[in-house]
Design a protein around this motif. Structure first.
Motif, short mmCIF file in Angstrom:
data_model
loop_
_atom_site.label_atom_id
_atom_site.label_comp_id
_atom_site.label_asym_id
_atom_site.label_seq_id
_atom_site.Cartn_x
_atom_site.Cartn_y
_atom_site.Cartn_z
N LYS A 5 -96.70 -10.62 -11.92
CA LYS A 5 -95.95 -11.77 -12.43
C LYS A 5 -96.67 -12.50 -13.56
CE LYS A 5 -93.24 -12.58 -8.25
NZ LYS A 5 -92.77 -13.57 -7.25
N TRP A 6 -97.66 -11.85 -14.15
CA TRP A 6 -98.38 -12.52 -15.23
C TRP A 6 -98.41 -11.70 -16.52
CZ3 TRP A 6 -99.56 -16.36 -17.86
CH2 TRP A 6 -100.62 -16.36 -18.78
N ARG A 64 -94.17 -17.72 -19.38
CA ARG A 64 -94.59 -17.37 -18.02
C ARG A 64 -93.39 -16.85 -17.23
NH1 ARG A 64 -97.71 -22.04 -19.23
NH2 ARG A 64 -99.95 -21.63 -19.08
N TYR A 65 -93.10 -15.59 -17.44
CA TYR A 65 -91.89 -15.02 -16.84
C TYR A 65 -91.95 -15.05 -15.32
CZ TYR A 65 -94.67 -10.79 -16.04
OH TYR A 65 -95.62 -9.91 -15.61
N GLY A 66 -93.16 -15.01 -14.75
CA GLY A 66 -93.29 -15.00 -13.30
C GLY A 66 -92.89 -16.30 -12.63
N GLU A 67 -92.72 -17.36 -13.43
CA GLU A 67 -92.35 -18.66 -12.87
C GLU A 67 -90.87 -18.98 -13.05
OE1 GLU A 67 -94.91 -21.55 -14.63
OE2 GLU A 67 -96.76 -20.48 -14.09
N ILE A 68 -90.12 -18.05 -13.65
CA ILE A 68 -88.70 -18.30 -13.90
C ILE A 68 -87.87 -17.81 -12.72
CG2 ILE A 68 -86.77 -17.79 -15.44
CD1 ILE A 68 -88.77 -17.44 -17.69
N THR A 69 -86.90 -18.59 -12.34
CA THR A 69 -86.03 -18.23 -11.22
C THR A 69 -85.08 -17.12 -11.62
OG1 THR A 69 -86.14 -20.48 -10.34
CG2 THR A 69 -84.33 -19.08 -9.57
N SER A 79 -96.93 -18.35 -24.18
CA SER A 79 -96.87 -19.11 -22.93
C SER A 79 -95.58 -18.82 -22.15
CB SER A 79 -96.96 -20.61 -23.23
OG SER A 79 -95.92 -21.02 -24.08
#
Length: 595
Positions: A483-484, A362-367, A360
């Motif tokens: 991003k997924w 989710r690297y695409g959601e990290i700033t 889980s």
């Protein structure tokens, strides 16, 4: 001793003792190797030459371990020059002391030994090791690293009937010393003298190009079986297209990440990259089949002899391979290889060691907290010497390794001032490294202004390859990022006149090498290091200075003569660490109880 106690209490006490023994004997296993690195004579292309072997083998032995095992490798340097071994893609958690590159370790002098000890923590997959100094990889010294799943973690595919490792590489008859001298003097590598499979030359597919006295690699298989092929490009500077005549390559893993399973008829494997394919032996075996590795992104007739050919031999084969080789990709199709690279995606549903065991992450959601745009250029004269650069800086390796200088607070060895972008100034030679922030999420863009494919590698980490395209990277390029399920790996290619973007989470303490894998670019200065310091680190949780550390440079006065060589059994073995005193106590206690 316990005669007055109730039976149930005695039984409970005995169970407790047995549990204590079990705990004592538990732990991640250790495996030991004893290696001698030396020159041996071989004839990969039919001409006798000096190559680097390990325990007399070229390529060297495969380091076969399982997730979380502790690996201890005692290395004796029998070369005539200093050397180090680096473990390409192995993430020594919080322990860059074991990295085996010039920024973290003093070289092992000729005639000395040094013992590496590291844990393959939370990793699976296909990697390799090689000598990291002085262009030595061009002479061999490499071998495979296979990290197997623990038994409780299932494979995301059927268990193969066999596991086969193939090393593909460009090869020169010149020695590594001659090659590095040429590079220093401005003489390009040119076309290699051949392409090797597992240190062997090509099968005689064309009498005009291949002489009959060259030994070649034969891969023996059984009809109807499925095999896992681990293919590593361990060469100097050449991208290679890998293919097997009449057989599909089902890609399942690359450099520690299980991939979305896709069939390829061929795949471009760039310098320093590793892939796993499942190949089913589903042909009728009217003859043997060609296994081919041919150069990519070249258009000179000088390269016509540079094709590696091995043989896939079914046990019921009715004759040798013959006829034309399977066709390579069209060289004029500049998007073929990039499209392939974009199609390689992470299998986010597979159970395995990964940045987050539950899948889980989710690297695409990290700033993103830091951005570095790294430009390269072809080799140029800087201060009268031929050098290569990253963002206008050609790395100068100091006599005192960075890690040692940091440990002992030696001033003036390096600067934490590597720029985030290309500076408007003349290129320079410097020991400038990246000041990484612990647990920062960093975006790195490699902009390739050279005319050849370049590969880049980051020690200590797996990074997410999120985008690549031709042209100049801009901030608008982020709209094309995956991003997924961008694959997590340790080496990525950057095509000429193109860019590649990666994301990496800096959670691994240490000083880690960021380098070009192409040996000519690396040797002339195209590298830097990333310093990652945990501000909460104390003496209690930091990895201590190894007891066998070698001192050099400003710290040379601390070095003592090496009195003897550590010697293991001479062969790999594995065991679990045992507290013998505690075991003896428990055994004695149980003996008293039994009486």
């Amino acid at each position: 001793m316990f005669s007055g106690l109730p039976n149930y209490f005695c039984f409970s006490f005995l169970s407790l003792l047995l549990c204590l023994v079990t705990v004592c004997l538990a732990g991640d296993p250790y495996i030991y190797y004893d290696w001698t690195v030396s020159y041996i004579t071989a004839s990969p292309l039919g001409v006798k030459q000096q190559v680097i072997g390990i325990n007399g083998q070229f390529p060297g032995p495969i380091l076969n371990v399982t997730t979380n095992w502790n690996v201890v490798v005692n290395v004796k340097n029998d070369l005539d020059e200093p050397m180090l071994l680096t473990w390409n893609g192995i993430q020594q958690r919080k322990d860059s002391w074991q990295d085996g590159v010039s920024g973290t370790n003093c070289p092992i002098p000729a005639g000395w030994n040094w013992t590496y000890e590291f844990q393959v923590k939370d990793q699976i997959g296909s990697f390799f090791y090689f000598p990291s100094l002085s262009f030595q990889r061009a002479a061999g010294g490499y071998g495979g690293i296979t990290i197997n799943n623990r038994k409780i973690i299932s494979l995301p595919f059927a268990t193969p009937d066999g596991d086969i490792t193939l090393f593909i590489s460009d090869w020169f008859i010149k020695s590594h010393k001659e090659l590095r001298r040429d590079i220093e003097n401005g003489v390009g590598l040119g076309a290699p003298d051949g392409i090797l499979f597992n240190g062997l030359g090509p099968y005689r597919y064309d009498n005009a190009l291949v002489s009959g006295d060259i030994a070649y690699q034969s891969v023996n298989v059984e009809p109807g079986k499925m095999y896992r092929l681990r293919v590593h490009n361990v060469g100097v500077s050449t991208s290679l297209n890998f293919r097997i005549q009449n057989h599909n390559l089902l890609l399942v893993e690359t450099e520690g990440s299980y991939t979305v399973q896709q069939n390829y008829t061929s795949l471009d494997i760039h310098v320093g990259q590793s892939y796993s394919f499942l190949v089913t032996m589903d042909q009728n075996a009217s003859s043997d089949y060609y296994i081919v590795a041919s150069p990519r992104f070249v258009n000179s007739s000088d390269w016509s002899k540079s094709v590696g050919v091995a043989v896939l031999h079914y046990s019921n084969s009715q004759g040798p391979a013959s006829g034309p080789l399977p066709d390579p990709p069209n060289e004029s199709d500049t998007f073929f290889s990039m499209s392939q690279a974009r199609s390689i995606r992470w299998n986010v549903s597979a159970s395995a060691a990964r940045p987050n065991p539950q899948g889980s992450f989710r690297y695409g959601e990290i700033t993103v907290t830091d951005v570095f745009v790294l430009h390269n250029r072809p080799a140029e004269l800087i201060e009268g010497k031929r050098r290569t650069t990253l963002s206008g800086i050609s790395y100068l390796a100091p006599s005192t390794p960075l890690k040692l200088a940091q440990q002992f607070n030696v001033p003036g060895v390096f600067k934490l001032d590597f720029p985030n972008k290309m500076m408007n100034r003349p290129a320079k030679v410097d020991t400038s490294i990246i000041n990484g922030t612990y647990k920062a999420f960093v975006e790195i863009i490699f902009q390739n202004n050279d005319t050849t494919v370049q590969s880049y590698h980051l020690d200590g980490y797996a990074f997410f390859v999120v985008g690549m395209d031709y042209g100049l990277w801009t901030e608008n390029s982020r709209s094309t990022y995956n991003k997924w399920d961008g694959v997590a790996r340790c080496t990525t290619q950057v095509f000429p006149g193109a860019w590649t973007a990666i994301l990496v989470f800096l959670d691994n303490d240490g000083i880690w090498n960021l380098r070009a894998q192409n040996l000519d670019s690396w040797y002339l200065g195209q590298e830097t290091y990333v310093s990652v310091v945990n501000p909460e680190t104390t003496d209690k949780n930091d990895v201590p200075l190894p007891a066998n550390v070698i001192y050099c440079g400003a710290l040379s006065p601390l070095q003592k003569d090496q009195a003897h060589r550590v010697n293991f059994s001479g062969a790999p073995s594995s065991k679990k660490p045992i507290n013998l005193i505690f075991v003896a106590f428990v055994v004695a206690l149980i003996g008293s109880f039994m009486r």
